[in-house]
Design a protein around this motif. Structure first.
Motif, mmCIF file in Angstrom:
data_model
loop_
_atom_site.group_PDB
_atom_site.id
_atom_site.type_symbol
_atom_site.label_atom_id
_atom_site.label_comp_id
_atom_site.label_asym_id
_atom_site.label_seq_id
_atom_site.Cartn_x
_atom_site.Cartn_y
_atom_site.Cartn_z
ATOM 1 N N TYR A 134 6.219 -6.131 3.022
ATOM 2 C CA TYR A 134 5.721 -4.757 2.979
ATOM 3 C C TYR A 134 5.152 -4.343 4.333
ATOM 4 O O TYR A 134 5.380 -3.207 4.778
ATOM 5 N N SER A 135 4.442 -5.233 5.014
ATOM 6 C CA SER A 135 3.886 -4.865 6.324
ATOM 7 C C SER A 135 5.003 -4.588 7.324
ATOM 8 O O SER A 135 4.872 -3.705 8.183
ATOM 9 N N LEU A 172 6.100 -1.120 6.708
ATOM 10 C CA LEU A 172 5.151 -0.154 7.270
ATOM 11 C C LEU A 172 5.380 0.011 8.769
ATOM 12 O O LEU A 172 5.274 1.116 9.308
ATOM 13 N N ARG A 231 -6.115 -0.056 -1.957
ATOM 14 C CA ARG A 231 -5.961 1.211 -1.238
ATOM 15 C C ARG A 231 -6.731 1.091 0.076
ATOM 16 O O ARG A 231 -7.788 0.443 0.137
ATOM 17 N N TYR A 240 -0.895 -7.431 1.855
ATOM 18 C CA TYR A 240 0.235 -6.981 1.043
ATOM 19 C C TYR A 240 1.448 -7.902 1.076
ATOM 20 O O TYR A 240 2.386 -7.695 0.307
ATOM 21 N N HIS A 256 5.681 3.831 -0.181
ATOM 22 C CA HIS A 256 4.598 3.906 -1.161
ATOM 23 C C HIS A 256 4.128 2.517 -1.581
ATOM 24 O O HIS A 256 4.926 1.635 -1.888
ATOM 25 N N ARG A 257 2.833 2.371 -1.602
ATOM 26 C CA ARG A 257 2.183 1.113 -1.976
ATOM 27 C C ARG A 257 2.328 0.886 -3.483
ATOM 28 O O ARG A 257 2.003 1.749 -4.290
ATOM 29 N N THR A 258 2.814 -0.289 -3.829
ATOM 30 C CA THR A 258 2.981 -0.620 -5.247
ATOM 31 C C THR A 258 2.031 -1.713 -5.708
ATOM 32 O O THR A 258 1.976 -2.027 -6.902
ATOM 33 N N THR A 266 1.360 3.928 4.005
ATOM 34 C CA THR A 266 1.210 3.447 2.627
ATOM 35 C C THR A 266 1.243 4.593 1.622
ATOM 36 O O THR A 266 1.433 4.367 0.432
#
Length: 493
Positions: A308-309, A312, A392, A304, A386-388, A415
């Motif tokens: 983003y990580s 998370l 998945r 990602y 939220h994952r964009t 995520t």
């Protein structure tokens, strides 16, 4: 576990522990009459050490202070009945197991000393033989036979009374009785194997079988037991990525111990970053007992991007506190010097500076990760980022996903649309940064956590799968086919 400055913890846990050597002190040699005194001294030392060196005790957490006070009182009262090595091992092991937390341990150099020739497991609420050794000197019950009772006691009760007190898995966990059954036919010096059990056979008849032990390693080789280990200790596929089908990839993560897998993880990340339009990535965490969760976080970064990580990692809102004393300073210095933790070295140097500052200020605990914003453990929120973009995630967990494995699972869940598959874990432990402290007798080593984490996850709370696998977690073919069916169903909706 190990924390980061201004970011949540990166776990370093049980995988860093090394096995010591057995060097009894003078006056407590085998065969002497001093076992009661030895046990009393080692127990009192263990109690005092936990009271002063366990982060949960220093922090006043009930999950530690309760077993410490009540367990030590009961164990010391029992020392008058300690007359031999087995008595000593039992009283020491039972006291530490009472904390119900694998981060709080004792290394007494226990290993299989004997085997009955069979393996049991809990199958559909009954205790069945899942392995029966061919060519055993005495007749054994066949695979599939049900162990109804052992030494005159119902098998489940036998496990709770004879095996359970020495295993740090709470009875409330879904997999505990299965784990106890798997261990019950191996003798490790604690005297818990039954002399005989009554088995119900396939034709409905009942028959009593004697279960004499054969010595390990003289009569049973360690290599033979290692070959059987996969039956009762599931391990994820090796570190790497394989394709399940169009747009689906399976990533093995059997450990986060850098000593074992650093080269494999370094080779994995470019492969993850190069995946072409992945729809699903399945992270196989079976048997992952911990290490440095950086290895898992970097995998998420490869999928990602690091921005983003990092989000998370922060999603749990964790705070990490370390005991502020010279023992913690020495522990951090060892981490900083260890090549397997090179990924976290800069962060640990910052953590060390915060511990030094807390010592200078006279504080008992040093806040080394998270913000001192007044949040307490019971109100820290679990956030979702939220994952964009990107695939998945599906995570496969089992009873042996622990410590930094649980931390990576928290990141995966953050995520927002990840799915968790497999079987429940044991309970979450909010502790980490293990210090090894030798017992006065030299017969073992205490494993004591120096860190406590305040997080949305409750102490001892298991992680539960969204979909429970109905088979054996070690059956790779059946598990893979089942995972594909689950993903098919999710894709259809």
């Amino acid at each position: 576990m190990i924390a980061l400055v201004s970011r949540p913890l990166r776990a370093i846990a049980c995988a860093i522990l090394l096995i010591g050597t057995y060097m009894p002190i003078d006056g407590f040699a085998e065969g002497t009459a001093n076992w009661a005194a030895l046990a009393r001294r080692d127990l009192q030392f263990a109690g005092d050490t936990i009271a002063s060196r366990h982060a949960g005790a220093v922090d006043g957490q009930a999950s530690v202070t309760g077993p410490l006070v009540n367990g030590l009182r009961a164990a010391l009262a029992e020392t008058e009945a300690v007359h031999n090595e087995q008595d000593y091992l039992r009283v020491m092991t039972r006291f530490i197991a009472g904390f119900g937390d694998p981060h709080t341990g004792i290394d007494l150099h226990l290993a299989p000393r004997g085997w009955t020739g069979i393996l049991l497991d809990q199958v559909e609420a009954r205790y069945r033989v899942v392995w029966s050794e061919a060519g055993w000197p005495n007749e054994l019950p066949p695979v599939g036979a049900v162990a109804v009772s052992c030494d005159g006691v119902y098998t489940g009760t036998y496990l709770q009374l004879k095996v359970g007190p020495f295993v740090n898995r709470s009875a409330e966990y879904a997999t505990t009785l299965s784990s106890l059954a798997q261990q019950s036919m191996f003798e490790t010096g604690l005297g818990w194997t039954p002399a005989q059990c009554v088995f119900e056979l396939a034709d409905g008849t009942s028959r009593r079988f004697d279960l004499p032990l054969r010595r390990v390693p003289e009569q049973v080789s360690h290599s033979r037991l290692n070959a059987l280990r996969s039956i009762y200790h599931t391990t994820a596929k090796p570190v790497g990525v394989t394709q399940l089908g169009p747009g689906r990839y399976w990533v093995g993560m059997p450990t986060f111990d850098g000593r074992q897998a650093s080269a494999a993880y370094e080779a994995l990340y470019p492969k993850l970053a190069a995946l072409k339009q992945p729809a699903w990535v399945v992270l196989d965490l079976r048997g992952n007992g911990g290490g440095d969760s950086t290895w898992g976080t970097r995998a998420l970064g490869a999928l990602y991007g690091t921005d983003y990580s990092n989000q998370l990692e922060e999603a749990g809102g964790q705070q990490e506190y370390l005991i502020a004393d010279s023992v913690t300073v020495d522990l951090l210095k060892r981490y900083i010097a260890a090549p397997e933790f090179a990924n976290s070295r800069e962060d640990m140097i910052e953590v060390l500076a915060k511990v030094h500052a807390a010592i200078k200020a006279g504080s008992k605990m040093a806040l080394v990760s998270g913000q001192a914003d007044g949040l307490t453990a019971d109100v820290i929120p679990a956030l979702v980022v939220h994952r964009t973009h990107g695939p998945r995630l599906a995570a496969i967990i089992d009873r042996n996903c622990f410590s930094s494995c649980m931390n990576v699972l928290q990141q995966i869940r953050a995520t927002g649309d990840a799915v968790v598959l497999g079987e429940p874990t044991i309970g979450y432990s909010p502790f980490g940064e293990i210090t090894r402290i030798d017992l006065p007798s030299g017969r073992g080593t205490l494993l004591i956590p120096s860190a406590v984490f305040r997080t949305a996850q409750a102490t001892r709370e298991p992680f539960l799968p969204d979909y429970a696998f109905p088979g054996k977690m070690g059956d790779d073919n059946a598990l893979t086919a089942w995972v594909n069916r689950i993903l098919d169903g999710l894709a259809a909706h």
